[in-house]
Design a protein around this motif. Structure first.
Motif, PDB file in Angstrom:
ATOM      1  N   SER A 190      30.157   9.982   8.895  1.00 40.97           N
ATOM      2  CA  SER A 190      29.458   9.121   9.845  1.00 40.97           C
ATOM      3  C   SER A 190      30.163   7.775   9.920  1.00 40.97           C
ATOM      4  CB  SER A 190      27.997   8.914   9.433  1.00 40.97           C
ATOM      5  OG  SER A 190      27.930   8.174   8.232  1.00 40.97           O
ATOM      6  N   ALA A 191      29.808   7.008  10.929  1.00 39.24           N
ATOM      7  CA  ALA A 191      30.401   5.690  11.099  1.00 39.24           C
ATOM      8  C   ALA A 191      29.783   4.673  10.145  1.00 39.24           C
ATOM      9  CB  ALA A 191      30.235   5.219  12.544  1.00 39.24           C
ATOM     10  N   GLU A 192      28.477   4.770   9.940  1.00 39.64           N
ATOM     11  CA  GLU A 192      27.770   3.795   9.131  1.00 39.64           C
ATOM     12  C   GLU A 192      26.859   4.489   8.126  1.00 39.64           C
ATOM     13  OE1 GLU A 192      25.707   1.169  11.739  1.00 39.64           O
ATOM     14  OE2 GLU A 192      27.511   0.603  12.862  1.00 39.64           O
ATOM     15  N   SER A 193      26.526   3.784   7.063  1.00 35.70           N
ATOM     16  CA  SER A 193      25.612   4.306   6.061  1.00 35.70           C
ATOM     17  C   SER A 193      24.218   4.464   6.667  1.00 35.70           C
ATOM     18  CB  SER A 193      25.537   3.356   4.861  1.00 35.70           C
ATOM     19  OG  SER A 193      26.821   3.175   4.275  1.00 35.70           O
ATOM     20  N   GLY A 194      23.455   5.407   6.142  1.00 37.30           N
ATOM     21  CA  GLY A 194      22.092   5.589   6.592  1.00 37.30           C
ATOM     22  C   GLY A 194      21.913   6.517   7.775  1.00 37.30           C
ATOM     23  N   ASP A 221      33.185  30.901   1.034  1.00 37.33           N
ATOM     24  CA  ASP A 221      33.039  31.044   2.476  1.00 37.33           C
ATOM     25  C   ASP A 221      33.088  29.670   3.145  1.00 37.33           C
ATOM     26  OD1 ASP A 221      31.908  34.066   2.986  1.00 37.33           O
ATOM     27  OD2 ASP A 221      31.252  33.257   1.068  1.00 37.33           O
ATOM     28  N   PHE A 222      32.420  28.697   2.515  1.00 42.70           N
ATOM     29  CA  PHE A 222      32.423  27.320   3.009  1.00 42.70           C
ATOM     30  C   PHE A 222      32.649  26.366   1.853  1.00 42.70           C
ATOM     31  CE2 PHE A 222      29.829  29.051   6.550  1.00 42.70           C
ATOM     32  CZ  PHE A 222      30.485  28.469   7.630  1.00 42.70           C
ATOM     33  N   VAL A 223      33.505  25.368   2.087  1.00 42.80           N
ATOM     34  CA  VAL A 223      33.618  24.211   1.211  1.00 42.80           C
ATOM     35  C   VAL A 223      33.149  23.037   2.047  1.00 42.80           C
ATOM     36  CG1 VAL A 223      35.122  22.756  -0.176  1.00 42.80           C
ATOM     37  CG2 VAL A 223      35.590  25.212   0.000  1.00 42.80           C
ATOM     38  N   ILE A 224      32.044  22.434   1.670  1.00 37.24           N
ATOM     39  CA  ILE A 224      31.394  21.399   2.461  1.00 37.24           C
ATOM     40  C   ILE A 224      31.601  20.057   1.773  1.00 37.24           C
ATOM     41  CG2 ILE A 224      29.179  20.607   3.376  1.00 37.24           C
ATOM     42  CD1 ILE A 224      28.360  23.665   3.129  1.00 37.24           C
ATOM     43  N   ILE A 225      32.192  19.125   2.502  1.00 37.08           N
ATOM     44  CA  ILE A 225      32.547  17.824   1.942  1.00 37.08           C
ATOM     45  C   ILE A 225      31.624  16.751   2.507  1.00 37.08           C
ATOM     46  CG2 ILE A 225      34.366  16.105   1.716  1.00 37.08           C
ATOM     47  CD1 ILE A 225      36.392  18.376   2.190  1.00 37.08           C
ATOM     48  N   ASP A 226      30.978  16.012   1.625  1.00 34.61           N
ATOM     49  CA  ASP A 226      30.127  14.881   1.995  1.00 34.61           C
ATOM     50  C   ASP A 226      30.949  13.612   1.829  1.00 34.61           C
ATOM     51  OD1 ASP A 226      28.243  12.896   2.253  1.00 34.61           O
ATOM     52  OD2 ASP A 226      27.077  13.456   0.486  1.00 34.61           O
ATOM     53  N   ALA A 227      31.353  13.007   2.959  1.00 32.51           N
ATOM     54  CA  ALA A 227      32.231  11.838   2.920  1.00 32.51           C
ATOM     55  C   ALA A 227      31.430  10.544   3.058  1.00 32.51           C
ATOM     56  CB  ALA A 227      33.260  11.917   4.039  1.00 32.51           C
ATOM     57  N   PRO A 228      31.882   9.459   2.425  1.00 27.14           N
ATOM     58  CA  PRO A 228      31.213   8.160   2.620  1.00 27.14           C
ATOM     59  C   PRO A 228      31.443   7.641   4.028  1.00 27.14           C
ATOM     60  CG  PRO A 228      33.212   7.906   1.316  1.00 27.14           C
ATOM     61  CD  PRO A 228      33.000   9.377   1.481  1.00 27.14           C
ATOM     62  N   ALA A 229      30.548   6.778   4.505  1.00 28.62           N
ATOM     63  CA  ALA A 229      30.634   6.238   5.860  1.00 28.62           C
ATOM     64  C   ALA A 229      31.916   5.431   6.053  1.00 28.62           C
ATOM     65  CB  ALA A 229      29.419   5.364   6.148  1.00 28.62           C
ATOM     66  N   LEU A 230      32.407   5.424   7.290  1.00 26.36           N
ATOM     67  CA  LEU A 230      33.654   4.718   7.607  1.00 26.36           C
ATOM     68  C   LEU A 230      33.545   3.226   7.315  1.00 26.36           C
ATOM     69  CD1 LEU A 230      36.506   5.059   8.890  1.00 26.36           C
ATOM     70  CD2 LEU A 230      35.439   4.450  11.076  1.00 26.36           C
ATOM     71  N   GLU A 231      32.353   2.642   7.483  1.00 26.58           N
ATOM     72  CA  GLU A 231      32.186   1.210   7.234  1.00 26.58           C
ATOM     73  C   GLU A 231      32.421   0.852   5.772  1.00 26.58           C
ATOM     74  OE1 GLU A 231      28.243  -0.149   7.949  1.00 26.58           O
ATOM     75  OE2 GLU A 231      27.334   1.141   6.418  1.00 26.58           O
ATOM     76  N   ARG A 232      32.275   1.851   4.869  1.00 17.07           N
ATOM     77  CA  ARG A 232      32.436   1.620   3.448  1.00 17.07           C
ATOM     78  C   ARG A 232      33.789   2.046   2.920  1.00 17.07           C
ATOM     79  NH1 ARG A 232      29.334   5.091   0.661  1.00 17.07           N
ATOM     80  NH2 ARG A 232      29.910   3.930  -1.202  1.00 17.07           N
ATOM     81  N   SER A 233      34.396   3.047   3.554  1.00 17.18           N
ATOM     82  CA  SER A 233      35.623   3.628   3.005  1.00 17.18           C
ATOM     83  C   SER A 233      36.400   4.365   4.090  1.00 17.18           C
ATOM     84  CB  SER A 233      35.266   4.599   1.871  1.00 17.18           C
ATOM     85  OG  SER A 233      36.381   5.332   1.441  1.00 17.18           O
TER      86      SER A 233
END
Length: 233
Positions: free
Chosen positions: A30-34, A159-171
């Motif tokens: 996402s672009a921003e947290s929350g 079958d799936f590797v799902i990555i939870d990335a930090p928001a762009l505003e933070r990293s």
């Protein structure tokens, strides 16, 4: 626990891997947290896990945060009880670097992957990673690296590797990982009143060589707001 089953079914139908082929590595960002990235990534993993033949992995890139592990561990009735920890990689491949290195009892540098455990979740074939923050020594830091080895290794076992990335505003980590995955799914909150953030995120991902598979409009009405629809691929 949020019920996103309808949205997850639609998303899974678009992103399924070829039967018998390598697994899909998908990043959620996402672009921003929350905006709900962690929730959407976790619910996607929960939805596809019962149908997985090889398994599903949920990997949190914000390794020092550990939110995914904490949420799942706190809700065994909703997600299933966590099993005993196991190795988070079949080999020494890793997606982060811990520096400076420390030596093991054999006098060799301790492999970075040893800081990461994987826990089976309930009866379904899915695993959640947890970074062992307690193993860090004073002065050590952790950074995500542009190395495809870890993702390619897991691809052969899931079958799936799902990555939870930090928001762009933070990293900028999402952009670092983008060219190494099959696709990135953008998560956008319906509370957003402009498209500047999502547009910047999409530009950062594509400029890095990544591919955007689509968007999840978290807490959004049907259809999503018109200005957000213009970002759809």
């Amino acid at each position: 626990m949020v019920d996103l089953s309808t949205d997850m079914a639609e998303l899974a139908g678009r992103l399924l891997a070829t039967p018998g082929g390598p697994g899909r590595v998908l990043q959620f960002a996402s672009a921003e947290s929350g905006e709900g990235v962690s929730t959407v990534a976790r619910e996607f993993a929960r939805f596809v896990a019962p149908h997985a033949q090889k398994g599903v992995w949920l990997v949190e890139l914000d390794v020092l945060k550990g939110e995914q592990y904490a949420v799942i561990a706190a809700d065994p009735e909703g997600y299933g009880a966590l099993g005993a920890p196991t190795r988070a990689s079949p080999n020494e491949a890793c997606f982060f670097s811990v520096d400076p290195k420390v030596q093991g009892v054999d006098g060799r540098p301790w492999p970075d992957i040893r800081y990461l455990d994987a826990y089976p979740v309930g009866e379904a074939r899915w695993w959640i990673t947890r970074f062992r923050r307690e193993a860090l020594k004073p002065g050590q830091s952790v950074s995500i690296v542009n190395a495809p080895g870890y993702w390619n290794t897991l691809r052969a076992h899931a079958d799936f590797v799902i990555i939870d990335a930090p928001a762009l505003e933070r990293s900028q980590v999402a952009a670092v990982i983008a060219p190494l995955v099959d696709a990135t799914v953008l998560v956008v909150s319906a509370d957003r009143v402009d498209m500047d953030g999502p547009q910047a995120l999409k530009a950062a991902l594509t400029s890095a060589g990544g591919r955007c598979a689509g968007m999840v409009f978290n807490r959004a009405p049907k259809p999503p707001p018109r200005f957000l629809s213009r970002l759809l691929p």
